[in-house]
Design a protein around this motif. Structure first.
Motif, PDB file in Angstrom:
ATOM      1  N   LEU A  96       0.753  -1.410  12.038  1.00  0.00           N
ATOM      2  CA  LEU A  96       0.178  -0.244  11.375  1.00  0.00           C
ATOM      3  C   LEU A  96      -1.253  -0.570  10.962  1.00  0.00           C
ATOM      4  O   LEU A  96      -1.526  -1.690  10.508  1.00  0.00           O
ATOM      5  CB  LEU A  96       1.021   0.086  10.135  1.00  0.00           C
ATOM      6  N   ILE A  97      -2.145   0.406  11.132  1.00  0.00           N
ATOM      7  CA  ILE A  97      -3.517   0.286  10.623  1.00  0.00           C
ATOM      8  C   ILE A  97      -3.646   1.323   9.513  1.00  0.00           C
ATOM      9  O   ILE A  97      -3.247   2.482   9.685  1.00  0.00           O
ATOM     10  CB  ILE A  97      -4.552   0.581  11.725  1.00  0.00           C
ATOM     11  N   ILE A  98      -4.191   0.886   8.383  1.00  0.00           N
ATOM     12  CA  ILE A  98      -4.344   1.819   7.266  1.00  0.00           C
ATOM     13  C   ILE A  98      -5.823   1.907   6.881  1.00  0.00           C
ATOM     14  O   ILE A  98      -6.469   0.899   6.616  1.00  0.00           O
ATOM     15  CB  ILE A  98      -3.502   1.383   6.042  1.00  0.00           C
ATOM     16  N   CYS A  99      -6.344   3.121   6.893  1.00  0.00           N
ATOM     17  CA  CYS A  99      -7.698   3.375   6.410  1.00  0.00           C
ATOM     18  C   CYS A  99      -7.569   4.319   5.221  1.00  0.00           C
ATOM     19  O   CYS A  99      -6.577   5.024   5.078  1.00  0.00           O
ATOM     20  CB  CYS A  99      -8.535   4.091   7.469  1.00  0.00           C
ATOM     21  N   ALA A 100      -8.620   4.357   4.405  1.00  0.00           N
ATOM     22  CA  ALA A 100      -8.680   5.418   3.398  1.00  0.00           C
ATOM     23  C   ALA A 100      -9.179   6.675   4.101  1.00  0.00           C
ATOM     24  O   ALA A 100      -9.767   6.596   5.179  1.00  0.00           O
ATOM     25  CB  ALA A 100      -9.610   5.033   2.265  1.00  0.00           C
ATOM     26  N   GLU A 101      -8.949   7.831   3.524  1.00  0.00           N
ATOM     27  CA  GLU A 101      -9.438   9.081   4.119  1.00  0.00           C
ATOM     28  C   GLU A 101     -10.944   9.044   4.333  1.00  0.00           C
ATOM     29  O   GLU A 101     -11.448   9.536   5.330  1.00  0.00           O
ATOM     30  CB  GLU A 101      -9.112  10.254   3.197  1.00  0.00           C
ATOM     31  N   GLY A 102     -11.655   8.479   3.365  1.00  0.00           N
ATOM     32  CA  GLY A 102     -13.113   8.387   3.495  1.00  0.00           C
ATOM     33  C   GLY A 102     -13.622   7.291   2.597  1.00  0.00           C
ATOM     34  O   GLY A 102     -12.895   6.805   1.733  1.00  0.00           O
ATOM     35  N   ILE A 162     -15.912  -2.857  -3.228  1.00  0.00           N
ATOM     36  CA  ILE A 162     -15.023  -2.314  -2.200  1.00  0.00           C
ATOM     37  C   ILE A 162     -14.885  -0.825  -2.493  1.00  0.00           C
ATOM     38  O   ILE A 162     -14.634  -0.436  -3.639  1.00  0.00           O
ATOM     39  CB  ILE A 162     -13.651  -3.017  -2.237  1.00  0.00           C
ATOM     40  N   SER A 163     -15.120  -0.017  -1.497  1.00  0.00           N
ATOM     41  CA  SER A 163     -15.013   1.431  -1.653  1.00  0.00           C
ATOM     42  C   SER A 163     -13.731   1.780  -2.421  1.00  0.00           C
ATOM     43  O   SER A 163     -12.657   1.284  -2.098  1.00  0.00           O
ATOM     44  CB  SER A 163     -14.998   2.066  -0.270  1.00  0.00           C
ATOM     45  N   ASP A 164     -13.869   2.607  -3.448  1.00  0.00           N
ATOM     46  CA  ASP A 164     -12.746   2.879  -4.353  1.00  0.00           C
ATOM     47  C   ASP A 164     -11.451   3.223  -3.631  1.00  0.00           C
ATOM     48  O   ASP A 164     -10.386   2.707  -3.934  1.00  0.00           O
ATOM     49  CB  ASP A 164     -13.083   4.052  -5.285  1.00  0.00           C
ATOM     50  N   TYR A 165     -11.571   4.134  -2.663  1.00  0.00           N
ATOM     51  CA  TYR A 165     -10.361   4.623  -1.995  1.00  0.00           C
ATOM     52  C   TYR A 165      -9.760   3.537  -1.097  1.00  0.00           C
ATOM     53  O   TYR A 165      -8.562   3.558  -0.799  1.00  0.00           O
ATOM     54  CB  TYR A 165     -10.678   5.888  -1.194  1.00  0.00           C
ATOM     55  N   ASP A 166     -10.592   2.593  -0.667  1.00  0.00           N
ATOM     56  CA  ASP A 166     -10.077   1.503   0.167  1.00  0.00           C
ATOM     57  C   ASP A 166      -9.176   0.557  -0.618  1.00  0.00           C
ATOM     58  O   ASP A 166      -8.345  -0.143  -0.041  1.00  0.00           O
ATOM     59  CB  ASP A 166     -11.236   0.716   0.784  1.00  0.00           C
ATOM     60  N   LYS A 167      -9.341   0.549  -1.939  1.00  0.00           N
ATOM     61  CA  LYS A 167      -8.435  -0.269  -2.760  1.00  0.00           C
ATOM     62  C   LYS A 167      -7.012   0.264  -2.621  1.00  0.00           C
ATOM     63  O   LYS A 167      -6.054  -0.501  -2.600  1.00  0.00           O
ATOM     64  CB  LYS A 167      -8.886  -0.255  -4.223  1.00  0.00           C
ATOM     65  N   ASN A 168      -6.892   1.592  -2.519  1.00  0.00           N
ATOM     66  CA  ASN A 168      -5.572   2.191  -2.301  1.00  0.00           C
ATOM     67  C   ASN A 168      -5.063   1.883  -0.896  1.00  0.00           C
ATOM     68  O   ASN A 168      -3.858   1.706  -0.688  1.00  0.00           O
ATOM     69  CB  ASN A 168      -5.619   3.703  -2.507  1.00  0.00           C
ATOM     70  N   ALA A 169      -5.977   1.822   0.079  1.00  0.00           N
ATOM     71  CA  ALA A 169      -5.565   1.494   1.455  1.00  0.00           C
ATOM     72  C   ALA A 169      -5.032   0.060   1.506  1.00  0.00           C
ATOM     73  O   ALA A 169      -4.009  -0.205   2.151  1.00  0.00           O
ATOM     74  CB  ALA A 169      -6.743   1.663   2.410  1.00  0.00           C
ATOM     75  N   ILE A 170      -5.692  -0.848   0.810  1.00  0.00           N
ATOM     76  CA  ILE A 170      -5.238  -2.240   0.791  1.00  0.00           C
ATOM     77  C   ILE A 170      -3.872  -2.339   0.100  1.00  0.00           C
ATOM     78  O   ILE A 170      -2.952  -2.992   0.582  1.00  0.00           O
ATOM     79  CB  ILE A 170      -6.281  -3.154   0.103  1.00  0.00           C
ATOM     80  N   GLU A 171      -3.741  -1.633  -1.022  1.00  0.00           N
ATOM     81  CA  GLU A 171      -2.452  -1.644  -1.729  1.00  0.00           C
ATOM     82  C   GLU A 171      -1.354  -1.026  -0.853  1.00  0.00           C
ATOM     83  O   GLU A 171      -0.219  -1.519  -0.830  1.00  0.00           O
ATOM     84  CB  GLU A 171      -2.577  -0.901  -3.071  1.00  0.00           C
ATOM     85  N   ALA A 179      -5.367  -3.379   6.881  1.00  0.00           N
ATOM     86  CA  ALA A 179      -6.075  -2.422   6.015  1.00  0.00           C
ATOM     87  C   ALA A 179      -7.567  -2.552   6.283  1.00  0.00           C
ATOM     88  O   ALA A 179      -8.127  -3.641   6.190  1.00  0.00           O
ATOM     89  CB  ALA A 179      -5.783  -2.720   4.546  1.00  0.00           C
ATOM     90  N   CYS A 180      -8.205  -1.449   6.631  1.00  0.00           N
ATOM     91  CA  CYS A 180      -9.654  -1.469   6.851  1.00  0.00           C
ATOM     92  C   CYS A 180     -10.351  -1.069   5.551  1.00  0.00           C
ATOM     93  O   CYS A 180      -9.877  -0.173   4.851  1.00  0.00           O
ATOM     94  CB  CYS A 180     -10.043  -0.470   7.936  1.00  0.00           C
ATOM     95  N   TYR A 181     -11.439  -1.733   5.253  1.00  0.00           N
ATOM     96  CA  TYR A 181     -12.181  -1.350   4.051  1.00  0.00           C
ATOM     97  C   TYR A 181     -13.671  -1.475   4.287  1.00  0.00           C
ATOM     98  O   TYR A 181     -14.120  -2.116   5.236  1.00  0.00           O
ATOM     99  CB  TYR A 181     -11.741  -2.181   2.834  1.00  0.00           C
TER     100      TYR A 181
END
Lengths: 307, 258
Positions: free
Chosen positions: B113-119, B34-43, B6-8
C-alpha cells in the motif's frame, strides 16, 4: 475539433466551466455522464457534447478512457470541475498525458495560446501565477464562473462507450448529513472556534444561528480534537469553503488554513477575547471581549431588529 | 517484509512566513516541517502496517534541506526512510514529484500500500497521490477518511462533496488520506531516541532511472506574492459590550446583511 474540453460531475458545474471557456475563440467541447441532461449543455454554449457511457457508477473509473479521448481529440486545455471526483480524474489524466495540472484556481485567462492561472498557496498566505504553455489540465472550484444560457443554441451529442477501471468497487453510498451539505451554500454562517470551553456552551452560538437563519460551521479543532461536530462541519483548506453574505466567527483564532475557507464571504465578523488573534486581520468588523457575554447580547440585538 | 509506504513532503512552515508591506514574502525566518497532513499519512501507514504485519516506511523527494526531515519522519514510527535528493525538487510541480515518488516506490519494491495525504500544507494541490497511482497503474482511492485491510483487500470510506462512499480495492493500491483519518500522535522521547538507530537511504535521480529533463516542471511560475485581503478591519471600540454589539448590528444593517 481541438479547443477547450470541459468535464464536471454535475451538469450545473459543467455549464459553469463552459462559460469560463466560452468566447476564448476556441471551440468548447463538454464531456458528461448525464444521459438525461446531456442535451442541455449545448444551450449553455458547448459546441459539441460527448455523452460518455459505461457500467461503473464511479466516474473516477473512467480517467484512462477520458485521457485516451483527449489524446485523440487533441484539445488545448482540459477544464475540470473541482469535486473530489473531478480532482482525481484531472490528476490521473494529467499523468497519463504527462502534462501540467493547476488545481483549484482562483482565476483563469487564455492569452495567445497560453493559459494563465492564479491559485492560493501556503494555506492562502500567498497567491501564485502560473503559465501553462500548450496542453494542460486545470481544475476550477464550484461556482467560480456563472453559467449562461444561449437562446436557441444547441449542439450535437455524441454518445461514446467508454471502458472503466473496475479495480475499485463501490459498496455503499451514504448521503451527507444535511447540515454539512448546506454549509458551502449557506447565506449566513456562524462559526464555532476553540474559544468555547465546553460542548454545552455551543448552545449560545446555536441560538445566535437560529435568529439569523444561519448554518453552523466550526474550525478543524472542534471536529478533530474535541469531536463536538461531524467532520462535514469544519471550514478551511481541507474542509468546506464557504461564501456566505455574512460569516460570524466566535472564538476562532483565525489560522490561515481556516481563513482561506472563508475568504469569499461578503462580510466577516469576528468575536474573540484575544485582541491579537489573526482573525481580526481577516475581518470587516471585530469585537474584542468575552464572547460568553457578547454572543447572547448579539442574539438579542438581532432578534430586536428582525421583528 | 512487505512494506506500506507513506509519502511525505518537507515544506516551509507557513506560520513563519512574514509578509512585507509592499506584498513581498519574507522566508528568511521560515523553518521547515513535515507537511501537517503528511503526519496523518505516516500514522495511517503505521496503523496499516501493524494490522497486516507489514513494515511502514517513509519516502520523500526534496532538496538537501529535506535531510532534516528524515529523523522527524522516523520518530513517527516508520522502520526506515527513503529520500530522493535533488535540487530539482525546489521547482518540481505535481507532474515531476509524482514521477519521482513513483519511480522511488518501484525501487523500494515489495509494497502492499502507498499512502499519501490528500494535499501538502504548502500547495494543497491534491494531485500527487492519483498521479502516482496512474504512473504505477495501481487502484487508487482518494479523499479517504477511514480504512481497514483484510487479507488482500482494502475497504475505505471516502468523503465526497455531497456523500460518503464505501469502496473496496485489492492490494497493492494507493490511497490519499484526509487529516481526519486519524490523530497523529506527538512522538515521545523514546521514539526520538529510537529514530537515531533507524536506517535512511538516499537516492539520486539516476538511482531511480530519471534524468533532470524527466523532472522538469510542466507549469511555469510567473509570479508569487502575498495575498492581502481587502477587508474593513474595523475593531468596534465602545465602553460596554452592549454598546459594541449595538454598533456592530447598526453596521451590519447598513451593509444590508441583516
Amino acid at each position: 475539433m481541438p479547443g477547450i474540453f470541459v468535464y464536471a460531475d454535475t451538469v450545473e458545474a459543467c455549464a459553469s466551466l463552459i462559460s469560463a471557456a466560452y468566447g476564448s475563440a476556441r471551440g468548447v467541447c463538454a464531456l458528461t455522464f448525464d444521459e438525461k441532461r446531456a442535451d442541455e449543455l449545448g444551450g449553455y454554449g458547448a459546441d459539441k457534447v460527448f455523452l460518455l457511457k459505461g457500467d461503473n457508477p464511479m466516474q473516477e473509473s473512467y480517467a484512462k478512457a477520458i485521457a485516451a479521448l483527449l489524446a485523440k481529440e487533441g484539445p488545448e486545455v482540459f477544464l475540470v470541475g473541482s469535486s473530489t471526483t473531478g480532482r482525481e480524474i484531472a490528476a490521473k489524466v494529467a499523468m497519463y498525458l504527462d502534462c501540467g495540472l493547476v488545481g483549484d484556481i482562483s482565476s483563469l485567462a487564455f492569452e495567445g495560446g497560453k493559459t494563465i492561472t492564479t491559485r492560493y498557496i501556503y494555506g492562502g498566505a500567498a497567491i501564485q501565477t502560473e503559465v501553462l504553455d500548450g496542453y494542460a489540465v486545470v481544475t476550477v472550484p464550484k461556482g467560480k464562473f456563472e453559467a449562461r444560457k444561449y437562446e436557441g443554441k444547441t449542439s450535437d451529442v455524441i454518445t461514446l462507450k467508454v471502458e472503466s477501471d473496475n479495480r475499485v468497487t463501490l459498496k455503499e453510498t451514504i448521503p451527507l448529513e444535511k447540515d454539512s451539505k448546506d454549509l458551502g451554500a449557506a447565506n449566513i454562517v456562524v462559526c464555532i472556534g476553540m474559544g468555547f470551553d465546553k460542548k454545552e456552551d455551543m448552545k449560545i452560538a446555536e441560538d445566535l444561528g437560529r435568529v439569523l437563519g444561519a448554518t453552523i460551521g466550526c474550525t478543524r479543532g472542534i471536529v478533530e480534537e474535541r469531536h463536538w461536530l461531524p467532520a462535514g462541519s469544519y471550514i478551511g483548506i481541507s474542509g468546506t469553503t464557504v461564501k456566505p453574505s455574512m460569516y460570524i466567527s466566535l472564538g476562532v483564532s483565525g489560522q490561515i488554513q481556516h481563513v482561506v475557507g472563508i475568504r469569499d464571504s461578503k462580510i466577516i465578523v469576528a468575536v474573540n477575547s484575544n485582541a491579537n488573534a489573526p482573525i481580526f486581520m481577516a475581518a470587516d468588523y471585530g469585537i474584542v471581549g468575552d464572547m460568553y457575554e457578547i454572543i447572547p447580547l448579539l442574539t438579542e440585538a438581532i432578534r430586536d431588529v428582525k421583528v | 517484509m512487505a512494506k506500506i509506504i507513506a509519502c511525505y513532503k518537507w515544506v516551509t512552515d507557513e506560520a513563519d512566513i512574514r509578509i512585507n508591506s509592499e506584498g513581498s514574502i519574507d522566508f528568511s525566518k521560515a523553518k521547515g516541517k513535515i507537511s501537517d497532513y503528511d503526519k496523518n499519512a505516516i500514522e495511517a501507514a503505521m496503523q496499516a502496517a501493524q494490522s497486516i504485519g507489514a513494515s511502514a516506511v517513509a519516502l520523500t523527494f526534496g532538496t538537501a534541506k529535506a535531510k532534516l526531515s528524515l529523523k522527524d519522519a522516523l520518530t513517527r514510527g516508520p522502520a526506515e526512510s527513503f529520500w530522493v535528493c535533488s535540487e530539482s525538487a525546489e521547482k518540481a510541480d505535481g507532474a515531476a514529484t509524482a514521477k519521482v515518488l513513483a519511480e522511488a516506490v518501484k525501487k523500494i519494491g515489495d509494497y502492499r500500500l502507498i499512502i499519501c495525504a490528500e494535499g501538502a500544507s504548502d500547495t494543497y494541490a491534491r494531485q500527487v497521490g492519483p498521479r502516482i497511482a496512474a504512473r504505477l497503474d495501481l487502484p487508487c482511492i482518494t479523499s479517504v477518511r477511514g480504512f481497514e485491510i483484510q487479507g488482500d483487500v482494502i475497504t475505505a470510506t471516502r468523503k465526497l462533496d455531497n456523500r460518503t462512499e464505501v469502496v473496496k480495492a485489492g492490494l497493492p493500491a494507493l490511497i490519499s488520506v484526509l487529516p481526519e483519518v486519524n490523530e497523529a500522535p506527538i512522538p515521545g522521547l523514546k521514539a526520538v531516541l529510537d529514530a537515531g538507530k533507524k536506517r535512511s537511504t538516499e537516492f539520486k535521480l539516476q538511482d531511480i532511472g530519471l534524468t533532470d529533463a524527466d523532472v522538469a516542471p510542466r507549469t511555469e511560475v510567473r509570479d508569487f506574492k502575498a495575498y492581502i485581503m481587502n477587508r474593513k478591519n474595523i475593531i468596534i471600540s465602545a465602553d460596554t459590550n452592549a454598546d459594541k454589539v449595538k454598533e456592530l448590528v447598526a453596521n451590519l444593517r447598513k451593509d444590508g446583511v441583516i
